[in-house]
Design a protein around this motif. Structure first.
Motif, PDB file in Angstrom:
ATOM      1  N   UNK A 152       0.848  -1.196   0.000  1.00  0.00           N
ATOM      2  CA  UNK A 152       0.000   0.000   0.000  1.00  0.00           C
ATOM      3  C   UNK A 152       0.883   1.246   0.000  1.00  0.00           C
ATOM      4  N   UNK A 153       0.265   2.388  -0.237  1.00  0.00           N
ATOM      5  CA  UNK A 153       1.019   3.643  -0.243  1.00  0.00           C
ATOM      6  C   UNK A 153       1.703   3.904   1.087  1.00  0.00           C
ATOM      7  N   UNK A 154       0.992   3.657   2.179  1.00  0.00           N
ATOM      8  CA  UNK A 154       1.584   3.884   3.498  1.00  0.00           C
ATOM      9  C   UNK A 154       2.745   2.953   3.772  1.00  0.00           C
ATOM     10  N   UNK A 155       2.598   1.685   3.350  1.00  0.00           N
ATOM     11  CA  UNK A 155       3.699   0.734   3.515  1.00  0.00           C
ATOM     12  C   UNK A 155       4.913   1.142   2.700  1.00  0.00           C
ATOM     13  N   UNK A 156       4.669   1.628   1.477  1.00  0.00           N
ATOM     14  CA  UNK A 156       5.785   2.071   0.646  1.00  0.00           C
ATOM     15  C   UNK A 156       6.520   3.245   1.291  1.00  0.00           C
ATOM     16  N   UNK A 157       5.770   4.171   1.880  1.00  0.00           N
ATOM     17  CA  UNK A 157       6.427   5.321   2.499  1.00  0.00           C
ATOM     18  C   UNK A 157       7.235   4.893   3.721  1.00  0.00           C
ATOM     19  N   UNK A 158       6.772   3.890   4.439  1.00  0.00           N
ATOM     20  CA  UNK A 158       7.516   3.419   5.600  1.00  0.00           C
ATOM     21  C   UNK A 158       8.793   2.693   5.160  1.00  0.00           C
ATOM     22  N   UNK A 159       8.731   2.004   4.031  1.00  0.00           N
ATOM     23  CA  UNK A 159       9.947   1.414   3.457  1.00  0.00           C
ATOM     24  C   UNK A 159      10.919   2.523   3.068  1.00  0.00           C
ATOM     25  N   UNK A 160      10.394   3.611   2.512  1.00  0.00           N
ATOM     26  CA  UNK A 160      11.247   4.742   2.138  1.00  0.00           C
ATOM     27  C   UNK A 160      11.923   5.347   3.370  1.00  0.00           C
ATOM     28  N   UNK A 161      11.231   5.380   4.493  1.00  0.00           N
ATOM     29  CA  UNK A 161      11.837   5.878   5.737  1.00  0.00           C
ATOM     30  C   UNK A 161      12.937   4.931   6.209  1.00  0.00           C
ATOM     31  N   UNK A 162      12.683   3.619   6.106  1.00  0.00           N
ATOM     32  CA  UNK A 162      13.714   2.637   6.471  1.00  0.00           C
ATOM     33  C   UNK A 162      14.940   2.785   5.586  1.00  0.00           C
ATOM     34  N   UNK A 163      14.712   3.038   4.295  1.00  0.00           N
ATOM     35  CA  UNK A 163      15.832   3.249   3.362  1.00  0.00           C
ATOM     36  C   UNK A 163      16.649   4.477   3.778  1.00  0.00           C
ATOM     37  N   UNK A 164      15.969   5.526   4.167  1.00  0.00           N
ATOM     38  CA  UNK A 164      16.648   6.739   4.612  1.00  0.00           C
ATOM     39  C   UNK A 164      17.472   6.466   5.872  1.00  0.00           C
ATOM     40  N   UNK A 165      16.914   5.702   6.793  1.00  0.00           N
ATOM     41  CA  UNK A 165      17.629   5.342   8.015  1.00  0.00           C
ATOM     42  C   UNK A 165      18.932   4.604   7.707  1.00  0.00           C
ATOM     43  N   UNK A 166      18.937   3.819   6.648  1.00  0.00           N
ATOM     44  CA  UNK A 166      20.126   3.046   6.266  1.00  0.00           C
ATOM     45  C   UNK A 166      21.311   3.930   5.903  1.00  0.00           C
ATOM     46  N   UNK A 174      11.937  15.845   4.194  1.00  0.00           N
ATOM     47  CA  UNK A 174      10.681  15.155   3.877  1.00  0.00           C
ATOM     48  C   UNK A 174       9.777  16.117   3.115  1.00  0.00           C
ATOM     49  N   UNK A 175       9.588  15.839   1.827  1.00  0.00           N
ATOM     50  CA  UNK A 175       8.844  16.735   0.942  1.00  0.00           C
ATOM     51  C   UNK A 175       7.406  16.222   0.764  1.00  0.00           C
ATOM     52  N   UNK A 176       6.493  16.772   1.561  1.00  0.00           N
ATOM     53  CA  UNK A 176       5.088  16.332   1.570  1.00  0.00           C
ATOM     54  C   UNK A 176       5.000  14.804   1.703  1.00  0.00           C
ATOM     55  N   UNK A 177       5.578  14.233   2.744  1.00  0.00           N
ATOM     56  CA  UNK A 177       5.684  12.773   2.821  1.00  0.00           C
ATOM     57  C   UNK A 177       4.362  12.046   3.022  1.00  0.00           C
ATOM     58  N   UNK A 178       3.318  12.783   3.420  1.00  0.00           N
ATOM     59  CA  UNK A 178       2.052  12.101   3.719  1.00  0.00           C
ATOM     60  C   UNK A 178       0.903  12.623   2.846  1.00  0.00           C
ATOM     61  N   UNK A 179       1.243  13.313   1.768  1.00  0.00           N
ATOM     62  CA  UNK A 179       0.213  13.981   0.955  1.00  0.00           C
ATOM     63  C   UNK A 179      -0.801  13.011   0.359  1.00  0.00           C
ATOM     64  N   UNK A 180      -0.366  11.771   0.030  1.00  0.00           N
ATOM     65  CA  UNK A 180      -1.267  10.832  -0.631  1.00  0.00           C
ATOM     66  C   UNK A 180      -1.751   9.719   0.298  1.00  0.00           C
ATOM     67  N   UNK A 181      -1.611   9.915   1.609  1.00  0.00           N
ATOM     68  CA  UNK A 181      -1.942   8.850   2.558  1.00  0.00           C
ATOM     69  C   UNK A 181      -3.223   9.151   3.333  1.00  0.00           C
ATOM     70  N   UNK A 182      -3.877   8.084   3.798  1.00  0.00           N
ATOM     71  CA  UNK A 182      -5.080   8.252   4.619  1.00  0.00           C
ATOM     72  C   UNK A 182      -4.669   8.673   6.035  1.00  0.00           C
ATOM     73  N   UNK A 183      -5.632   9.167   6.838  1.00  0.00           N
ATOM     74  CA  UNK A 183      -5.288   9.721   8.157  1.00  0.00           C
ATOM     75  C   UNK A 183      -4.574   8.749   9.087  1.00  0.00           C
ATOM     76  N   UNK A 184      -4.997   7.471   9.123  1.00  0.00           N
ATOM     77  CA  UNK A 184      -4.358   6.509  10.019  1.00  0.00           C
ATOM     78  C   UNK A 184      -2.907   6.253   9.611  1.00  0.00           C
ATOM     79  N   UNK A 185      -2.693   6.089   8.304  1.00  0.00           N
ATOM     80  CA  UNK A 185      -1.337   5.836   7.809  1.00  0.00           C
ATOM     81  C   UNK A 185      -0.477   7.079   7.973  1.00  0.00           C
ATOM     82  N   UNK A 186      -1.069   8.241   7.794  1.00  0.00           N
ATOM     83  CA  UNK A 186      -0.355   9.507   8.000  1.00  0.00           C
ATOM     84  C   UNK A 186       0.246   9.568   9.394  1.00  0.00           C
TER      85      UNK A 186
END
Length: 258
Positions: A152-166, A174-186
């Motif tokens: 899902x979009x939220x899962x992909x963004x969390x993978x992107x955060x893990x990649x950044x942590x690496x 973070x450039x509008x990191x939650x613009x396309x996510x639902x409130x819970x995933x945001x």
């Protein structure tokens, strides 16, 4: 104890080839461990401001310092080393959709390897374990062998955060990191960013449209309007009514170079 400036804008101006002024005489210092949220209407210069920090955009005049070093003339290896310490999280996730979650997360280490090793996926055992730990931080370890395009979009963004942590960054953009996510995933994504900020003292500079999220997560709020810095206050001094002037559409059109 005096705070350490991590990012310093000194009379920074950005003019695009068509004459549009993206940033106008920005003077701004961001400090170690701050979570800074940039607000403003679309076209106010928020993305431009972020992308000058890792030299995705070059500035037209002024100076920009990272940890006390001017970055405006960096090239080659010096520029690659700069980008290694700056993690970037995009609105569109920027994952390799056909690759596994593991491979996407490991790509955060490519700056530490010769090109041929990263192309062949020859990452060390230690970095593979680090990828597992990074995914655990964002509750995605169970998806390590899943293809990115199956998430899902939220899962992909969390993978992107893990990649950044690496990357072991000192700065996260973070450039509008939650613009396309639902409130819970945001909330999950913003919590992940805040946790990295707190646990590792990373400086976070995030563009957000949501006033509510800015008030909830920021240590400090910066407002841009038409490429100008028009607001800068620690969260304790911010009131909701302050946003009315920042979001004044009649004043927000980017100008042409005179």
């Amino acid at each position: 104890m005096e705070k350490k400036a991590v990012i310093e804008f000194k009379d920074v101006k950005k003019v695009y080839p068509n004459g549009t002024v993206g940033l106008k005489n920005i003077n701004l210092s961001l400090y170690e461990g701050e979570f800074v949220v940039v607000v403003g209407l679309s076209g106010a210069g928020k993305s431009t401001l972020l992308r000058t920090v890792n030299r995705m955009h070059d500035i037209t005049s002024g100076d920009l310092l990272i940890e006390g070093q001017s970055i405006v003339n960096l090239k080659g290896k010096a520029l690659r080393n700069l980008r290694r310490k700056i993690g970037m999280i995009f609105q569109g996730f920027n994952l390799v959709k056909r690759a596994s979650v593991q491979r996407n997360v490991l790509s955060g280490r490519v700056g530490y390897y010769p090109t041929w090793k990263s192309v062949l996926g020859l990452f060390s055992k230690e970095d593979k374990q680090k990828a597992v730990e990074a995914l655990k931080r964002v509750n995605m370890a169970s998806k390590i062998y899943t293809r990115a395009d199956e998430l899902s979009g939220g899962q992909q963004q969390r993978v992107a955060i893990a990649r950044t942590f690496m990357q072991d960054p000192t700065i996260i953009l973070a450039d509008e990191p939650i613009a396309s996510l639902d409130p819970k995933t945001t909330k999950s994504v913003m919590d992940d960013l805040k946790q990295l900020n707190k646990d590792f003292n990373m400086t976070v500079l995030a563009n957000l449209h949501s006033v509510d999220l800015a008030l909830e997560y920021a240590d400090r709020i910066i407002g841009l309007r038409a490429g100008e810095l028009v607001y800068d206050k620690p969260i304790a001094e911010v009131s909701r009514s302050d946003f009315d002037s920042i979001y004044d559409e009649s004043k927000n059109k980017l100008s042409k170079e005179a």
